[in-house]
Design a protein around this motif. Structure first.
Motif, PDB file in Angstrom:
ATOM      1  N   THR A 132       0.828  -1.202   0.000  1.00  0.00           N
ATOM      2  CA  THR A 132       0.000   0.000   0.000  1.00  0.00           C
ATOM      3  C   THR A 132       0.862   1.252   0.000  1.00  0.00           C
ATOM      4  N   ALA A 133       1.914   1.256   0.808  1.00  0.00           N
ATOM      5  CA  ALA A 133       2.825   2.409   0.839  1.00  0.00           C
ATOM      6  C   ALA A 133       3.423   2.654  -0.537  1.00  0.00           C
ATOM      7  N   GLY A 134       3.763   1.568  -1.224  1.00  0.00           N
ATOM      8  CA  GLY A 134       4.301   1.699  -2.574  1.00  0.00           C
ATOM      9  C   GLY A 134       3.287   2.302  -3.531  1.00  0.00           C
ATOM     10  N   ARG A 135       2.037   1.872  -3.424  1.00  0.00           N
ATOM     11  CA  ARG A 135       0.990   2.416  -4.296  1.00  0.00           C
ATOM     12  C   ARG A 135       0.722   3.878  -3.994  1.00  0.00           C
ATOM     13  N   VAL A 136       0.742   4.242  -2.713  1.00  0.00           N
ATOM     14  CA  VAL A 136       0.519   5.644  -2.331  1.00  0.00           C
ATOM     15  C   VAL A 136       1.509   6.548  -3.059  1.00  0.00           C
ATOM     16  N   ALA A 137       2.750   6.052  -3.180  1.00  0.00           N
ATOM     17  CA  ALA A 137       3.815   6.867  -3.769  1.00  0.00           C
ATOM     18  C   ALA A 137       3.827   6.832  -5.296  1.00  0.00           C
ATOM     19  N   THR A 138       3.309   5.758  -5.893  1.00  0.00           N
ATOM     20  CA  THR A 138       3.469   5.596  -7.343  1.00  0.00           C
ATOM     21  C   THR A 138       2.160   5.580  -8.127  1.00  0.00           C
ATOM     22  N   THR A 139       1.190   4.812  -7.644  1.00  0.00           N
ATOM     23  CA  THR A 139      -0.084   4.693  -8.371  1.00  0.00           C
ATOM     24  C   THR A 139      -1.254   4.796  -7.386  1.00  0.00           C
ATOM     25  N   PRO A 140      -1.488   5.995  -6.859  1.00  0.00           N
ATOM     26  CA  PRO A 140      -2.501   6.143  -5.800  1.00  0.00           C
ATOM     27  C   PRO A 140      -3.945   6.141  -6.299  1.00  0.00           C
ATOM     28  N   GLU A 141      -4.125   6.180  -7.609  1.00  0.00           N
ATOM     29  CA  GLU A 141      -5.482   6.240  -8.139  1.00  0.00           C
ATOM     30  C   GLU A 141      -6.309   5.062  -7.631  1.00  0.00           C
ATOM     31  N   GLY A 142      -7.498   5.375  -7.087  1.00  0.00           N
ATOM     32  CA  GLY A 142      -8.386   4.334  -6.579  1.00  0.00           C
ATOM     33  C   GLY A 142      -8.211   4.032  -5.110  1.00  0.00           C
ATOM     34  N   LEU A 143      -7.143   4.524  -4.500  1.00  0.00           N
ATOM     35  CA  LEU A 143      -6.941   4.312  -3.072  1.00  0.00           C
ATOM     36  C   LEU A 143      -7.757   5.327  -2.268  1.00  0.00           C
ATOM     37  N   ASP A 144      -8.318   4.901  -1.177  1.00  0.00           N
ATOM     38  CA  ASP A 144      -9.036   5.785  -0.263  1.00  0.00           C
ATOM     39  C   ASP A 144      -8.036   6.295   0.775  1.00  0.00           C
ATOM     40  N   LEU A 145      -7.367   7.369   0.445  1.00  0.00           N
ATOM     41  CA  LEU A 145      -6.306   7.874   1.322  1.00  0.00           C
ATOM     42  C   LEU A 145      -6.849   8.324   2.662  1.00  0.00           C
ATOM     43  N   SER A 146      -8.021   8.943   2.661  1.00  0.00           N
ATOM     44  CA  SER A 146      -8.628   9.364   3.925  1.00  0.00           C
ATOM     45  C   SER A 146      -8.963   8.153   4.787  1.00  0.00           C
ATOM     46  N   GLY A 147      -9.469   7.108   4.150  1.00  0.00           N
ATOM     47  CA  GLY A 147      -9.779   5.884   4.882  1.00  0.00           C
ATOM     48  C   GLY A 147      -8.533   5.218   5.433  1.00  0.00           C
ATOM     49  N   LEU A 148      -7.444   5.260   4.668  1.00  0.00           N
ATOM     50  CA  LEU A 148      -6.178   4.702   5.152  1.00  0.00           C
ATOM     51  C   LEU A 148      -5.712   5.463   6.389  1.00  0.00           C
ATOM     52  N   LEU A 149      -5.843   6.785   6.353  1.00  0.00           N
ATOM     53  CA  LEU A 149      -5.452   7.581   7.514  1.00  0.00           C
ATOM     54  C   LEU A 149      -6.325   7.265   8.724  1.00  0.00           C
ATOM     55  N   ASP A 150      -7.617   7.016   8.488  1.00  0.00           N
ATOM     56  CA  ASP A 150      -8.506   6.625   9.585  1.00  0.00           C
ATOM     57  C   ASP A 150      -8.006   5.345  10.251  1.00  0.00           C
ATOM     58  N   THR A 151      -7.653   4.351   9.408  1.00  0.00           N
ATOM     59  CA  THR A 151      -7.188   3.061   9.929  1.00  0.00           C
ATOM     60  C   THR A 151      -5.868   3.217  10.672  1.00  0.00           C
ATOM     61  N   ILE A 152      -4.952   3.973  10.083  1.00  0.00           N
ATOM     62  CA  ILE A 152      -3.660   4.205  10.720  1.00  0.00           C
ATOM     63  C   ILE A 152      -3.844   4.895  12.073  1.00  0.00           C
ATOM     64  N   GLU A 153      -4.700   5.898  12.096  1.00  0.00           N
ATOM     65  CA  GLU A 153      -4.932   6.643  13.338  1.00  0.00           C
ATOM     66  C   GLU A 153      -5.505   5.746  14.426  1.00  0.00           C
ATOM     67  N   GLY A 154      -6.338   4.801  14.030  1.00  0.00           N
ATOM     68  CA  GLY A 154      -6.984   3.952  15.020  1.00  0.00           C
ATOM     69  C   GLY A 154      -6.196   2.728  15.429  1.00  0.00           C
ATOM     70  N   GLN A 155      -5.265   2.279  14.570  1.00  0.00           N
ATOM     71  CA  GLN A 155      -4.633   0.987  14.816  1.00  0.00           C
ATOM     72  C   GLN A 155      -3.112   1.005  14.953  1.00  0.00           C
ATOM     73  N   MET A 156      -2.436   2.017  14.416  1.00  0.00           N
ATOM     74  CA  MET A 156      -0.975   1.957  14.345  1.00  0.00           C
ATOM     75  C   MET A 156      -0.304   1.960  15.721  1.00  0.00           C
TER      76      MET A 156
END
Length: 222
Positions: A132-156
Motif C-alpha cells: 500500500t505504501a508503494g501504491r501511495v507513492a506511485t499509483t494512488p489512483e483508486g486508493l481511499d487515502l482518507s480511509g487509510l489515515l482513519d485506519t492508521i490513526e486507530g490501529q498503528m
C-alpha cells in the motif's frame, strides 16, 4: 550456459558464510552469515533462473532464499504461490525482499495487497501495508487515502512492530506525496508519537513520520 544445481549453489553459499556476520545478522532475526554484496555478486553471475530459484527457496535456508529472490522471475509466480512464500518467510530480510523485489513486480500485486492487508496475521498484514505504501507513492489512483489515515490513526499505535512500521511508512508516504493530506498526516504522527525516539544515525532521515514528511518535502522545495 549450463544450469546450476541447487547443491552447487548451497556449497558456494556455505563457503561464503562468515561467523561474525552471522552473529550480527542473528541479532536482527536473520539467520545467515553471507555478506549481501557477495550474495548479489553470485546472483549477477547466475542471472535469472526460475527453476533454480524455486529449488533454492525449497531449502528453507535464509541465504539461499535471499539468493532465490534475486534470481527469480517475479511474473512467473502465481498469487497462491506468493502467498505461501510470504507465510514461509521467517527471516525479516527474506520477508522484505520478497515483498519489495518480487510481490511489488508481480501482476498479482494488487490482489495480494488487498488480501494481505486484511489478514489477521500481523506479519502478513505488514506485507499488504508495504505494498500500500508503494501504491501511495506511485499509483494512488483508486486508493481511499482518507480511509487509510482513519485506519492508521486507530490501529498503528498498538500494532506489532512489523505492522506498525509498514503502517507508519504508509502514513509518511501519504504526507510526502499528497499535499492535501499533509497536515492531517503530520498531526496523526505527532499525536501517536510512533517511532519518535527511534535511534537514527547522523545524516539519515528519521522514520518518525512528521520528521520524515518535513524532511522529504523540504528537499523537494514543495
Amino acid at each position: 550456459m549450463s544450469k546450476t544445481t541447487v547443491d552447487a549453489v548451497m556449497a558456494e553459499l556455505a563457503a561464503l558464510d562468515d561467523p561474525k556476520m552471522r552473529a550480527a545478522n542473528e541479532k536482527r532475526g536473520d539467520d545467515h552469515g553471507v555478506n549481501l554484496s557477495r550474495l548479489r555478486a553470485v546472483a549477477k553471475r547466475l542471472k535469472t533462473q526460475q527453476d533454480l530459484a524455486r529449488g533454492l527457496w525449497a531449502t528453507d535456508d535464509t541465504a539461499a532464499r535471499l539468493l532465490a529472490l534475486l534470481v527469480c522471475r517475479p511474473k512467473d509466480f502465481g498469487p497462491a504461490e506468493l502467498d505461501a512464500m510470504l507465510r514461509q518467510a521467517r527471516a525479516p530480510k527474506v520477508h522484505d525482499w520478497l515483498v519489495n523485489y518480487v510481490a511489488k513486480k508481480s501482476p498479482h500485486a494488487e490482489q495480494l495487497r488487498v488480501a494481505w492487508t486484511a489478514d489477521p496475521d500481523p506479519v502478513v498484514a505488514s506485507a499488504g501495508w508495504a505494498l500500500t505504501a508503494g501504491r501511495v507513492a506511485t499509483t494512488p489512483e483508486g486508493l481511499d487515502l482518507s480511509g487509510l489515515l482513519d485506519t492508521i490513526e486507530g490501529q498503528m499505535k498498538d500494532a506489532p512492530d512489523r505492522l506498525q512500521w509498514a503502517m507508519n511508512t504508509t502514513l509518511a508516504q501519504i504526507g510526502i506525496e499528497h499535499a492535501e493530506y499533509r497536515v492531517r498526516a503530520i498531526g496523526i504522527g505527532e499525536r501517536l508519537g510512533v517511532l519518535k525516539d527511534y535511534p537514527t544515525p547522523p545524516n539519515c532521515t528519521s522514520p518518525y513520520a512528521p520528521a520524515w514528511i518535513n524532511e522529504m518535502v523540504g528537499r523537494r522545495g514543495a
